[in-house]
Write an enzyme that holds these catalytic residues in place. Structure first.
Site, PDB file in Angstrom:
ATOM      1  N   GLY A   9      49.174  35.223  27.475  1.00  0.00           N
ATOM      2  CA  GLY A   9      49.285  35.687  28.860  1.00  0.00           C
ATOM      3  C   GLY A   9      49.763  37.119  28.947  1.00  0.00           C
ATOM      4  CB  ALA A  10      49.857  39.705  26.481  1.00  0.00           C
ATOM      5  NE  ARG A  14      52.231  42.588  40.802  1.00  0.00           N
ATOM      6  CZ  ARG A  14      53.437  42.370  41.339  1.00  0.00           C
ATOM      7  NH1 ARG A  14      54.380  43.291  41.235  1.00  0.00           N
ATOM      8  NH2 ARG A  14      53.694  41.242  41.966  1.00  0.00           N
ATOM      9  CB  VAL A  62      46.369  29.264  25.606  1.00  0.00           C
ATOM     10  CG1 VAL A  62      46.605  30.764  25.532  1.00  0.00           C
ATOM     11  CG2 VAL A  62      46.595  28.738  27.020  1.00  0.00           C
ATOM     12  CE1 TYR A 155      53.917  26.979  36.983  1.00  0.00           C
ATOM     13  CE2 TYR A 155      56.014  26.655  38.099  1.00  0.00           C
ATOM     14  CZ  TYR A 155      55.222  27.367  37.217  1.00  0.00           C
ATOM     15  OH  TYR A 155      55.745  28.467  36.570  1.00  0.00           O
ATOM     16  CB  ALA A 156      57.626  20.403  39.174  1.00  0.00           C
ATOM     17  CB  ALA A 157      54.254  17.367  36.361  1.00  0.00           C
ATOM     18  CE  LYS A 159      55.416  26.982  33.662  1.00  0.00           C
ATOM     19  NZ  LYS A 159      55.124  27.858  32.496  1.00  0.00           N
ATOM     20  CB  ILE A 188      59.801  36.380  37.979  1.00  0.00           C
ATOM     21  CG1 ILE A 188      60.861  35.493  37.297  1.00  0.00           C
ATOM     22  CG2 ILE A 188      59.711  37.737  37.300  1.00  0.00           C
ATOM     23  CD1 ILE A 188      62.271  36.022  37.355  1.00  0.00           C
TER      24      ILE A 188
END
Length: 249
Positions: A9-10, A14, A62, A155-157, A159, A188
């Site tokens: 993810g580079a 931003r 990935v 998303y919570a799951a 992570k 962020i």
């Protein structure tokens, strides 16, 4: 020891991955950069020219083992031995469960959780064989709070899966000199929050943050830089919150 750091993810200008690459390059790390965006190749070339390091970029999904194998094989051929893997590539989802379909669930889990697994599966064996390595996986405060201003249950799951996987892997490879840790940011200022956080969107995010401001990619990158360094060898299986006080403890 530095060697080569692999960062996923580079490509995003931003993003946290790009900020980390910008931080590790002047510190003497060589870089293997992955992103689904082919612009990652230009990012690597620019960092190599500016900092006098060896850097390569590869466009890869990935969560695709074949694409990851090809990219990492190129890094192993052209760069110094890998000393660190940082899994940052990911996507979010603002859709609540009652409106989420299976395709959305599988896409988020595939990129975030499966992508982390695929990268670790390809790179960690080499770290174990060499007897040294650092792995940092990007979690999220959303996994602890059940979501956030923008992200919801899917998303919570994803992570939460990363955090559990990282703890298990940490135990497995600790005897081999390899550490595995999680960095869990909250809000962020990146584009993963549904695009740029504009002035009209900002109050909704700031209302939850005791520090009264958004976090920066540079601050997250600084924490990751420490965790991939030689001085972090006694830290493994840990989750480091960097969240402006949105969750204490």
């Amino acid at each position: 020891m530095t060697g080569t750091a692999i960062i996923t993810g580079a490509a995003s200008e931003r993003g946290i991955g790009r900020a980390l690459a910008e931080r590790l390059a002047p510190a003497g790390w060589h870089l293997g950069l992955l992103d689904v965006d082919p612009a990652v190749e230009d990012v690597a070339a620019e960092l190599a020219a500016r900092h006098g390091i060896a850097a390569r970029g590869a466009a890869a999904d990935v969560a695709d083992p074949e694409a990851v194998h090809a990219a990492v094989s190129g890094f192993e051929r052209d760069l110094a031995p890998i000393g660190a893997l940082v899994n940052i590539a990911g996507i979010s989802s603002p859709v609540p469960l009652l409106e989420t379909d299976l395709a959305t669930w599988e896409r988020v889990l595939r990129i975030n959780a499966t992508g982390t697994f695929v990268m670790c599966k390809r790179i960690v064996p080499g770290l174990v064989e060499r007897g040294y390595g650092r792995v940092v996986n990007l979690g999220s405060t959303a996994a602890q709070n059940g979501g956030g201003t923008y992200s919801k249950s899917t998303y919570a799951a994803s992570k939460g899966a990363i955090e559990g996987f990282s703890r298990g892997l940490a135990l497995e490879v600790a005897p081999n000199g390899v550490t595995v840790n999680v960095v869990a940011p909250a809000t962020i200022d990146t584009d993963i929050m549904g695009g740029r956080i504009t002035e009209d969107r900002k109050p909704a995010f700031l209302a939850q943050l005791p520090v009264g401001r958004l976090g920066t990619t540079r601050e997250v990158a600084a924490l990751v830089e420490f965790l991939v360094g030689a001085d972090a060898g006694y830290i493994t299986g840990a989750t480091y919150n960097i969240n402006g006080g949105i969750r204490i403890g």
